[in-house]
Motif scaffolding. Sequence first.
Motif, PDB file in Angstrom:
ATOM      1  N   ILE A  90      53.540  35.777  36.747  1.00 47.11           N
ATOM      2  CA  ILE A  90      52.996  36.804  35.848  1.00 47.11           C
ATOM      3  C   ILE A  90      51.517  36.524  35.582  1.00 47.11           C
ATOM      4  N   ASP A  91      51.186  35.270  35.340  1.00 40.75           N
ATOM      5  CA  ASP A  91      49.797  34.889  35.071  1.00 40.75           C
ATOM      6  C   ASP A  91      48.906  35.172  36.279  1.00 40.75           C
ATOM      7  N   ARG A  92      49.397  34.879  37.462  1.00 40.25           N
ATOM      8  CA  ARG A  92      48.626  35.124  38.690  1.00 40.25           C
ATOM      9  C   ARG A  92      48.321  36.613  38.848  1.00 40.25           C
ATOM     10  N   LEU A  93      49.336  37.440  38.670  1.00 41.92           N
ATOM     11  CA  LEU A  93      49.135  38.892  38.777  1.00 41.92           C
ATOM     12  C   LEU A  93      48.215  39.406  37.675  1.00 41.92           C
ATOM     13  N   LEU A  94      48.398  38.891  36.484  1.00 42.52           N
ATOM     14  CA  LEU A  94      47.573  39.323  35.358  1.00 42.52           C
ATOM     15  C   LEU A  94      46.126  38.895  35.544  1.00 42.52           C
ATOM     16  N   TYR A  95      45.915  37.707  36.102  1.00 48.98           N
ATOM     17  CA  TYR A  95      44.557  37.246  36.364  1.00 48.98           C
ATOM     18  C   TYR A  95      43.851  38.201  37.328  1.00 48.98           C
ATOM     19  N   GLY A  96      44.574  38.643  38.350  1.00 47.03           N
ATOM     20  CA  GLY A  96      43.996  39.601  39.293  1.00 47.03           C
ATOM     21  C   GLY A  96      43.623  40.904  38.605  1.00 47.03           C
ATOM     22  N   LEU A  97      44.466  41.372  37.723  1.00 47.72           N
ATOM     23  CA  LEU A  97      44.191  42.598  36.979  1.00 47.72           C
ATOM     24  C   LEU A  97      42.995  42.407  36.050  1.00 47.72           C
ATOM     25  N   TRP A  98      42.958  41.255  35.385  1.00 44.12           N
ATOM     26  CA  TRP A  98      41.841  40.936  34.485  1.00 44.12           C
ATOM     27  C   TRP A  98      40.532  40.860  35.261  1.00 44.12           C
ATOM     28  N   LYS A  99      40.577  40.175  36.404  1.00 46.20           N
ATOM     29  CA  LYS A  99      39.377  39.999  37.229  1.00 46.20           C
ATOM     30  C   LYS A  99      38.840  41.359  37.681  1.00 46.20           C
ATOM     31  N   LYS A 100      39.738  42.230  38.073  1.00 39.33           N
ATOM     32  CA  LYS A 100      39.341  43.575  38.510  1.00 39.33           C
ATOM     33  C   LYS A 100      38.729  44.349  37.335  1.00 39.33           C
ATOM     34  N   SER A 101      39.295  44.196  36.155  1.00 38.69           N
ATOM     35  CA  SER A 101      38.824  44.930  34.983  1.00 38.69           C
ATOM     36  C   SER A 101      37.515  44.371  34.436  1.00 38.69           C
ATOM     37  N   SER A 102      37.348  43.070  34.527  1.00 43.98           N
ATOM     38  CA  SER A 102      36.144  42.477  33.955  1.00 43.98           C
ATOM     39  C   SER A 102      34.977  42.483  34.934  1.00 43.98           C
TER      40      SER A 102
END
Length: 119
Positions: A105-117
């Motif tokens: 979950i953290d890995r997927l969320l990090y990717g989403l965060w990275k894309k958003s930030s």
Amino acid sequence: MNKPHKKLKVWQLAVDFCIIIYNITENFPKNELYGLSMQMRRAVVSIPSNIAEGAARYSTKESAQFYNIARGSISELDTQIEIAFRLNYISEIDKNKLINLLNEIDRLLYGLWKKSSLI
């Protein structure tokens, strides 16, 4: 009403993880009802809730902020899983399964965060 967060794999996994944590904490000692089990439940519910709120934002900066809060809840839950293990509320096998899923979950969320930030 179809919301954008429901299409996100990370949100779906986080909701599934909520069910797992609720089921596991159901077996904690009754004196933990308002202690560790409640803390774990609050932390785990915070993850998909903040993903949903982030997905609903129009600003990528705002989205990234909510994804970052969800990542904080992941760290909080990671700590609580370790405490539950050390108190012998969960087995080492269960702990490892939970941590592996939490890391996914953290890995997927990090990717989403990275894309958003936009870093």
